[in-house]
Structure formats: C-alpha cells, structure tokens
Design a protein around this motif. Structure first.
Motif, PDB file in Angstrom:
ATOM      1  N   ASN A 145       0.853  -1.239  -0.097  1.00 18.11           N
ATOM      2  CA  ASN A 145      -0.009   0.079   0.133  1.00 18.11           C
ATOM      3  C   ASN A 145       0.780   1.290   0.144  1.00 18.11           C
ATOM      4  O   ASN A 145       1.900   1.321   0.677  1.00 18.11           O
ATOM      5  N   ARG A 193      -5.567   5.483   0.091  1.00 20.30           N
ATOM      6  CA  ARG A 193      -4.837   4.526   0.348  1.00 20.30           C
ATOM      7  C   ARG A 193      -4.796   3.577  -0.711  1.00 20.30           C
ATOM      8  O   ARG A 193      -4.947   2.232  -0.741  1.00 20.30           O
ATOM      9  N   ASP A 248      -3.283   0.957  -3.801  1.00 19.13           N
ATOM     10  CA  ASP A 248      -2.095   0.034  -3.962  1.00 19.13           C
ATOM     11  C   ASP A 248      -1.221   0.353  -4.903  1.00 19.13           C
ATOM     12  O   ASP A 248      -1.651   0.865  -6.031  1.00 19.13           O
ATOM     13  N   GLN A 306       0.460  -0.798  -7.804  1.00 15.53           N
ATOM     14  CA  GLN A 306       0.226  -1.747  -8.923  1.00 15.53           C
ATOM     15  C   GLN A 306       1.433  -2.212  -9.493  1.00 15.53           C
ATOM     16  O   GLN A 306       1.622  -3.560  -9.894  1.00 15.53           O
ATOM     17  N   ALA A 309       1.283   3.500  -9.010  1.00 16.07           N
ATOM     18  CA  ALA A 309      -0.209   3.116  -8.583  1.00 16.07           C
ATOM     19  C   ALA A 309      -0.905   3.114  -9.811  1.00 16.07           C
ATOM     20  O   ALA A 309      -2.105   2.712  -9.774  1.00 16.07           O
TER      21      ALA A 309
END
Length: 592
Positions: A2, A270, A272, A274, A352
C-alpha cells in the motif's frame, strides 16, 4: 504494497535525517557563524545581491533545484519497479544530496557568492577550475534542454494548460512589485493573493479552451521549442526580485502544498502500488531506460536523490540572497530533503497506475505492442483519457503519466471524481512551474559563468550589472540550449543529461571534500563528502561508458559520445588533481 506505507517510511526517515544528520554537519563540520557577514549584505545592489527572508530564499532555492527532475526521474525509473527508486531516493538524499547542497552553498557564501568553478580554482587549482567551468556549462545546457523537452511534450496542443502556465508570469511580476513597493514585508498577505490568482488561472482554463482565445494558447512542438528559450532569455535578464524570486516563492509553496495534498490523498484513498517491487527490466532491456538498474537508476533519478545541477544553484543565485549564514541548513539540507519527498510522491503516483497503462503512456505506439505481448496490457487508459479530456496514450517523457497518476489519486477522494480534468491540468501546471523556475535560475547561472569567462578578455563583461554584457551573454546561453532543444527529443537528451548531471555532482563533492579537509581539525569529517563522491564517480563513469558502447556508437550518435567522453575526462582530471592536493595537505598537516 500500500502506498501509505511508503509515505510513512519516507516522512520518518527524512525528519530524523534533518534533525540529527543535518544538525551534525551544520554544528560540527561547517560550524555556521550567525555573526559572519554574507555576500548579500557585503555586495548588496538591489539586483542580484539582495538580503532576503530565509523562507523566501528557501522558496526560491527549492523551486530552482526541484525542476522536473524529482518528478520525471522517479516516474521513468518506475519501469524497474517501486523498490529500487524508493530506496535510492531516501539513501541518496540523506547521505549524498543533502550534504552536497549544504556544503556547496556554505562554500559559495564563504567565497563571496562565487560560482562552483571559481571555488574550484581557489581551493584546488587552475586545472580543476577549468575542468569545473567546462562541466558546469555542459550540464547547464543539457539541463535546460532536457527539462524543456518535458514541458514541450506536456503543453503542445493543450490550450488549457498553456494558459494556466502563462498566467503565472504576470502574477509573479505583480507579487514582486507588491512585496517590494506596495506592501513590503507582508509575506503571508502576498502569498494568499498570489495563490488565489494562480488557482483562478487553473479554473479559467476550460473557459479559454472553449473560447475564441484558444488559438492564442495552442502551440505546436516546434513553436514551444522556440518560445521556451525566448522566455529563458527574458527571465535571466530581469532583476531577481521582479520575476525569479516571487514566482519561485509562490510556486514553491504551491508545490509543497500540492505534495502535502497528494500525501493526504494517499492517506485517504490508500491506493495500492500496482507496479511490482522489481520488474523483469532490472537486468536491462527496458523500453524506457535500456540499461540495468545499476548503474542506470542512479543517473535516471538525480534530482530527489543527488544532483549536480543543485551545485549551480547553491553557488549561483541562492548565496547572493542568504541573509544569515545559519540559514544554510534550512535552505541547503532542508530543501534537498523536501525535494526527496516530492520524488517519493512522484514514484507513488506513477506506480499506482496499472503497469500496462504506465507503459502505454511512456512508450511510443511502435514500441508498446511488444510490451503488450509480454502481458503489459492496457487496463484503465481509455477511461482515464476520457476523464481528463485529453488523449494521454503514447506521450513519453514522464510528465503525462505523473499527471494522470496524481489526478487518479485526487479523484479517488469522495466527491472529487468529477473534477479529474481539473486535477490533471493542475498537475501539468504543477510540473511546468518546476521546469520554468529551473529554466529561470539555470539560464541566469549560466549567464554569470559566461560573463566571468568573457570578462577575462574584456573586463566590462565581468561586471554583473553591465547591461550590454547581461543581454549579450543571456542571449548566447539561451540560444545554445535552445539549439539543443530544437533538434532533440526525450530519448536523445535525457540519458546524457543524467550522466552529465551526476558527473557534476561528483565534481562538487570532490571540491567539498577539499574545503572540509582544509577547514576542520578532524580529517575524518571529510568522509561525509568523500564516500558519496567515490560512489557517484564509479557509478556515473560506468553508466557513461556503457551508454557510449551500448547506445551512442551503435546508433551513430558521435556527438553524444564525444560529449560524454569529454565530461568523463573533465571529472577524472578534477578527481586526480584534488587527490594530489589532499595527499600533500594531509602530509603537511602530519608534519606539523
């Protein structure tokens, strides 16, 4: 992984580094003296030498050093995964970049605001001084061209973005007059007014885009490649207080506010990460950076970790504005760590995105099909293009993918999804301001150097305030980097810019080691600059040599290869010459 985890780690590392390592260098190694007169007071002229509030100087310095580098470099390096770039940003900024910037700024103040090349001549010798002068001129020209090509790719055929960026120029001039004549000392008041005006520029962008005025702000790539050097010439000849300082001041706190807002957005959304921690391209063969993660990561991410260009600002405009020597820690070390955080935010915004979307933006239409065959397929790109009201596919250079990533995070905040086009254009303006402030300061620093050089043949040129010399040298510098910009692109300019930049950092750390050896009683303190100098020297010479053999010679880019070789030779001369001086100095001290 994260993104929030990376943000928290970065904040903790940078705050602790500033509190302890920065204070240690300021108190024990440099021994900053609050009672020592600075060049800003000694040579005050109301034009270049102007005692200035430390937060205004911080703003100018941060804006000048934090060009597109901490945004574009980490974005391009995301092809290796998120882990290599994240680690290099933190380690490089704390142990190399912050030290580099702080020591060079200190050295320039102690040498009456003189340039890095002049300091090298005084502290090491004429040979190193000449090598430094050559290296500095090369890196300035490459930096201006390398960063300008990024803004060209972001603004061509973009009336909204071009209007917003253009509006910041008269706004800065108004704030300069406001702070100097209308309401002197009212920093907070001027900041609020300036920020509101800049945001209004973003808000009115779509109105301009849809109006009859749109053609006035719609330019081709060729037109922008002519306009940007013209702007650099004008900005470099105007008084510091009129455009450079107020626009840098405004844009800095706008940038810091944007990065803080992005960090807050990451806390709320928040997202993740990628991109994997490491991709298959760490061994080389990447579509954006062809070489392996070492040594090419460390020349791709320069600003944000350690950058030789910072030495030009730390020995150029900034030392002529510092009011008190104790401000060096806040301005030098503090601005570098702030820039590192910008780099971390840029890396997060890029990683992201889905890997396929990231590569679709940062590669050409001819290259991407081979990546799609490897599994890097487009996921959200069509929807993202529709939401930002621009076709963002196949616009390499890093700026567009960063803007899309930032806009995606902001749009993830409840209630803000419908404003994604505004977030995208705001991010483009955010990046463009970084670049324009670097062009302002870099062109001015180059003018100082060329004036010093011409002054050896005709003395009036050596007078910084001699207007014929100011105009002529400003035109020479602007034409030189404009010529490189006009005939280049991101793939031909950025690699050699990265190597030249880090070779200059090596040179600056080498000179810093000499100064610390001469100033301190404990010679072990020189390790704070010597160790990063050795690391950067080995890494950058390796990267430069590999670029020559793998890229430039096979493609017939002989001029690039020759320029790379000349830079490496200049730095080798500096390191060897300095090493001889160190040996003699230490032996002399031991004999006392």
């Amino acid at each position: 992984m994260n993104a929030l985890t990376l943000v928290i780690i970065a904040i903790l590392v940078l705050v602790l580094a500033y509190r302890y390592y920065g204070c240690f260098i300021a108190a024990k190694i440099l021994v900053l003296d609050p009672n020592r007169e600075t060049p800003a007071h000694e040579f005050e002229d109301g034009h270049d030498y102007v005692p200035t509030n430390k937060w205004v100087v911080f703003g100018h310095h941060f804006a000048a050093i934090a060009g597109a580098g901490p945004l574009v470099g980490p974005t391009l390096a995301a092809q290796y995964g998120y882990a290599p770039g994240f680690l290099w940003l933190l380690i490089g900024a704390v142990l190399a970049g912050g030290v580099h910037d702080m020591v060079v700024l200190f050295a320039s103040i102690r040498h009456k605001g003189r340039s890095l090349a002049e300091i090298a001549k005084d502290e090491v010798g004429r040979t190193t001084g000449a090598a430094a002068s050559f290296a500095v001129l090369v890196i300035i020209l490459m930096t201006m061209a390398g960063l300008a090509i990024v803004i060209v790719n972001a603004l061509f055929k973009n009336a909204w973005g071009t209007f917003t960026v253009t509006a910041t120029i008269p706004i800065a001039m108004f704030i300069g007059v406001y702070m100097r004549y209308l309401r002197p000392g009212r920093l907070a008041e001027a900041s609020i007014i300036g920020t509101i005006l800049v945001l209004l520029g973003v808000a009115f962008g779509p109105v301009i885009k849809a109006s009859i005025w749109a053609p006035l702000f719609t330019f081709s790539e060729t037109q922008l490649k002519i306009l940007l050097p013209t702007y650099g010439f004008i900005a470099a000849t105007l008084p510091v207080w009129f455009l450079l300082a107020p626009r840098d001041y405004l844009s800095t706190y706008l940038k810091i506010g944007t990065i803080a807002a992005l960090a807050l957005g990451i806390f709320i959304v928040r997202p993740d990460i990628q991109m994997p921690a490491f991709t298959v391209f760490t061994a080389g063969g990447g579509p954006i950076i062809p070489g392996p993660v070492w040594p090419f990561l460390m020349i791709t991410i320069a600003c944000g970790a350690v950058s030789g260009f910072h030495a030009l600002i730390s020995s150029g405009t900034t030392p002529k504005l510092v009011d008190n020597e104790c401000d060096v820690m806040v301005i030098g070390f503090g601005a570098m760590l702030t820039e590192c955080f910008v780099g971390v935010m840029a890396l997060i915004a890029a990683t992201a995105l889905h890997p396929g979307d990231y590569f679709a933006i940062n590669t050409s239409a001819a290259v991407f099909p081979s990546l799609a065959a490897m599994g890097y397929t487009v996921v959200d790109l069509p929807q993202l293009s529709a939401m930002v009201e621009e076709d963002v596919a196949h616009r390499p250079g890093g700026a567009v993918s960063l803007a899309v990533g930032m806009a995606s995070i902001f749009a993830g905040i409840p209630g803000l999804k419908g404003l994604m086009a505004y977030w995208y254009q705001f991010a483009i303006m955010f990046e463009a301001l970084f670049i324009l402030t670097t062009i302002d300061a870099g062109t001015r620093v180059a003018r100082y150097i060329v004036q010093d050089l011409f002054g050896k043949f005709y003395k009036p040129f050596g007078q910084i305030n001699w207007w014929p010399g100011v105009i002529f040298t400003g035109a020479v510098v602007s034409f030189a980097w404009g010529y490189l910009l006009y005939g280049g692109n991101i793939s031909t300019i950025w690699p050699i810019f990265g190597v030249a930049n880090q070779l200059l950092a090596t040179l600056a750390l080498c000179i810093g080691t000499t100064i610390i050896l001469k100033q301190t009683k404990s010679k072990k303190y020189s390790l704070v600059t010597f160790i990063p100098m050795v690391v950067m020297f080995i890494t950058t010479v390796t990267a430069g040599s590999m670029s020559i053999v793998i890229t430039y010679l096979p493609q017939g880019l002989l001029a690039n290869a020759a320029l790379m070789v000349s830079m490496i030779v200049a730095v080798v001369i500096t390191v060897v010459d300095s090493s001889i001086k160190w040996y003699r100095f230490i032996r002399k001290e031991e004999g006392k």
